[in-house]
Write an enzyme that holds these catalytic residues in place. Structure first.
Site, mmCIF file in Angstrom:
data_model
loop_
_atom_site.group_PDB
_atom_site.id
_atom_site.type_symbol
_atom_site.label_atom_id
_atom_site.label_comp_id
_atom_site.label_asym_id
_atom_site.label_seq_id
_atom_site.Cartn_x
_atom_site.Cartn_y
_atom_site.Cartn_z
ATOM 1 N N GLY A 87 2.934 -1.037 3.501
ATOM 2 C CA GLY A 87 3.995 -0.495 2.645
ATOM 3 C C GLY A 87 5.220 -1.378 2.628
ATOM 4 C CG ASP A 249 -0.640 -6.977 2.308
ATOM 5 O OD1 ASP A 249 -1.669 -7.484 2.780
ATOM 6 O OD2 ASP A 249 0.501 -7.324 2.656
HETATM 7 P P1 AMP Z 1 4.226 -9.965 3.679
HETATM 8 O O1 AMP Z 1 3.300 -10.768 4.512
HETATM 9 O O2 AMP Z 1 5.596 -10.581 3.489
HETATM 10 O O3 AMP Z 1 3.626 -9.568 2.391
HETATM 11 O O4 AMP Z 1 4.554 -8.635 4.494
HETATM 12 C C1 AMP Z 1 3.558 -7.839 5.073
HETATM 13 C C2 AMP Z 1 4.145 -6.525 5.515
HETATM 14 O O5 AMP Z 1 5.187 -6.726 6.473
HETATM 15 C C3 AMP Z 1 4.770 -5.701 4.427
HETATM 16 O O6 AMP Z 1 4.475 -4.375 4.709
HETATM 17 C C4 AMP Z 1 6.242 -5.995 4.556
HETATM 18 O O7 AMP Z 1 7.038 -4.952 4.039
HETATM 19 C C5 AMP Z 1 6.386 -6.096 6.058
HETATM 20 N N1 AMP Z 1 7.551 -6.923 6.472
HETATM 21 C C6 AMP Z 1 7.670 -8.256 6.415
HETATM 22 N N2 AMP Z 1 8.864 -8.651 6.907
HETATM 23 C C7 AMP Z 1 9.529 -7.520 7.303
HETATM 24 C C8 AMP Z 1 10.809 -7.250 7.898
HETATM 25 N N3 AMP Z 1 11.657 -8.235 8.210
HETATM 26 N N4 AMP Z 1 11.107 -5.973 8.141
HETATM 27 C C9 AMP Z 1 10.268 -4.969 7.850
HETATM 28 N N5 AMP Z 1 9.061 -5.154 7.284
HETATM 29 C C10 AMP Z 1 8.684 -6.412 7.021
HETATM 30 MG MG MG Z 2 3.543 -8.670 0.824
#
Ligand code: AMP
Ligand code: MG
Length: 481
Positions: A87, A249
């Protein structure tokens, strides 16, 4: 300015997948970049967006009346392992708007504070990675590749703890939606068949309305997504784009590129190229991207199985046939695109296919810069072979290839329309982000000027066309930034 109207259709139709939430207050918001052209296309007044009220909208601190910002729920296979609850950990869907062309667009924020999906994350983002997404996504758009767009980056005035303390920022991003393969995995994992139905109907209405006319609309949805992804991944391959984190995702239902984390453009041609520091095994290497897309689509098919047919065996047979079509459509799109790149569009396949194969072998063996090569080859089509020849150590091999190719009368002008001269090269992106971190945004602006007109050679931009200097070293990119 006329009041911005944001719909909340996702939140209304799929409440189980939407958590109402507000962006964290930005103590001292300051606009760093604004995409005036995109703002105009969305019917937003760029001058107003620059005002304190406009900037507050762009960081989510002022919410238009009637809007319902939500964090979206989704699951995802990350590097092959299933995470049932990912999410929006640091993002929000502000709502949907209708752009000047009548298309529905999500207005979305990234780096807007932690949400119930944040897990151990701080919900924040630093200026560098948000500017990076802005630069690369706008470059992709200018290359004609379907992608989420970047509307603005606003520094929040809040510090973010990474390896060092950094300035925080919010990216305002625009997409035809934020539905992902992981959204379907989430709905499927709840076991709520009605939710899965509603999600699929929502996706059909929004992205693939022609599927609603089909005998089996959910199979038609799957086929439409697979087809959009086949064309998308072929486009990535043709410009040397490496996404870096093709988790389910991060794969959209719309067929737009999403989530510019550890992505980068390949410099020297090598299918094994990987830049991401966490991709230890090269799962998402350049040459693996088509098979990883197929793997993700297989996960999408699994999530959709209950909707395809009441008989599970029958559903699996349908999904497998549709996945086979992905492979064929990808191969056709890639081969048509490669023919264009060498100026031989529509030529005899039996002649061009071996020519292309031999070319890629030569590029790999000679460690040739992928982008420079095809642009120089356009000049060779017009008779000036020296720039392309100058790239090769094995000249005899390349000269033999050149003769075979030139005998087919390639179209150099057509080549320049598909082979970019300016891409966000790794050393240029790093240079621009380093300057931005020190408060100087002019290198970001100059780089944007170059990469948003990728095919048109312009005076004064020569250094943006050149490969990295020798001392740039091995490039590394980072996730979770
Ligand atoms: P991503 O690889 O950037 O697509 O992120 C994968 C998951 O990690 C997603 O659910 C993002 O919302 C969460 N996410 C990445 N960075 C952060 C952060 N600094 N704080 C909270 N959630 C994060
Ligand atoms: Mg992402």
């Amino acid at each position: 300015m006329t009041a911005l109207i944001l719909d909340d259709r996702f939140a209304r139709e799929l409440p189980e997948m939407a958590v109402r939430w507000r962006a964290q207050e930005a103590p001292d918001p300051r606009l760093l970049v604004l995409n005036e052209q995109l703002a105009g296309g969305l019917g937003l007044d760029a001058d107003w967006l620059r005002t304190p009220d406009g900037v507050r909208l762009l960081v989510g601190n002022s919410v238009p009346s009637g809007a319902t910002p939500v964090a979206q729920a989704y699951s995802g296979h990350q590097f092959g392992g299933f995470a049932p609850r990912l999410g929006d950990g640091r993002a929000l869907l502000l709502g949907e708007l209708v752009d000047a062309d009548g298309r529905i667009r999500d207005l979305h924020l990234k780096g807007s504070g932690h949400t119930p999906f944040a897990r151990a994350g701080d919900g924040l983002a630093a200026v560098g990675p948000m500017l990076r997404e802005y630069i690369v996504s706008e470059a992709m758009h200018a290359l004609g590749i379907p992608t989420t767009r970047s509307l603005a980056v606003v520094a929040t005035g809040r510090s973010v703890q990474r390896e060092t303390m950094l300035d925080g920022a919010v990216l305002a991003r625009v997409a035809s939606s934020h539905l992902r393969v992981g959204s379907f995995q989430y709905a499927a994992a709840t076991g709520d068949r009605d939710l899965l139905h509603r999600l699929a109907d929502h996706a059909i209405a929004r992205h693939h309305p022609q599927a609603a006319e089909a005998d089996n609309r959910y199979l038609a949805l799957f086929e439409a997504v697979a087809s959009a992804q086949a064309r998308l991944i072929a486009r990535w391959m043709l410009v040397g784009f490496i996404h870096g984190v093709m988790n389910t995702d991060n794969m959209t239902i719309s067929g737009e590129t999403i989530d510019y984390g550890p992505c980068a453009f390949m410099d020297v041609y090598d299918p094994e190229t990987v830049f991401s520091s966490i991709d230890m095994w090269g799962r998402y290497a350049y040459g693996n991207q088509p098979s990883m897309a197929a793997w993700n689509l297989a996960r999408f098919a699994e999530a959709l199985l209950p909707l395809l047919d009441d008989d599970l065996d029958q559903a699996v047979t349908m999904a497998e046939a549709a996945l086979g079509a992905f492979g064929r459509e990808y191969a056709a799109a890639l081969s048509a695109g490669m023919q264009e790149k060498i100026g031989l569009s529509g030529a005899d396949e039996t002649v061009v296919a071996p020519l292309l194969e031999d070319l890629l072998t030569l590029l790999q063996q000679n460690h040739i810069d992928f982008t420079s090569f095809f642009r120089d080859l356009g000049r060779a089509a017009r008779g000036d072979t020296e720039p392309a020849r100058g790239l090769f150590a094995d000249l005899a091999g390349f000269d033999a290839w050149l003769n075979r190719w030139r005998a087919l009368d390639p179209d150099g002008e057509a080549m320049d329309r598909v082979n970019p001269i300016y891409i966000p090269r790794n050393h240029l992106v790093e240079e621009a982000l380093t300057a931005a971190a020190a408060g100087d945004l002019s290198p970001v602006e100059r780089l944007l000027t170059a990469v948003t007109g990728p095919f048109e050679e312009r005076p004064g931009l020569q250094r943006y066309a050149e490969p990295a200097p020798e001392d740039f070293g091995r490039y590394r990119t980072f996730c979770g930034t």
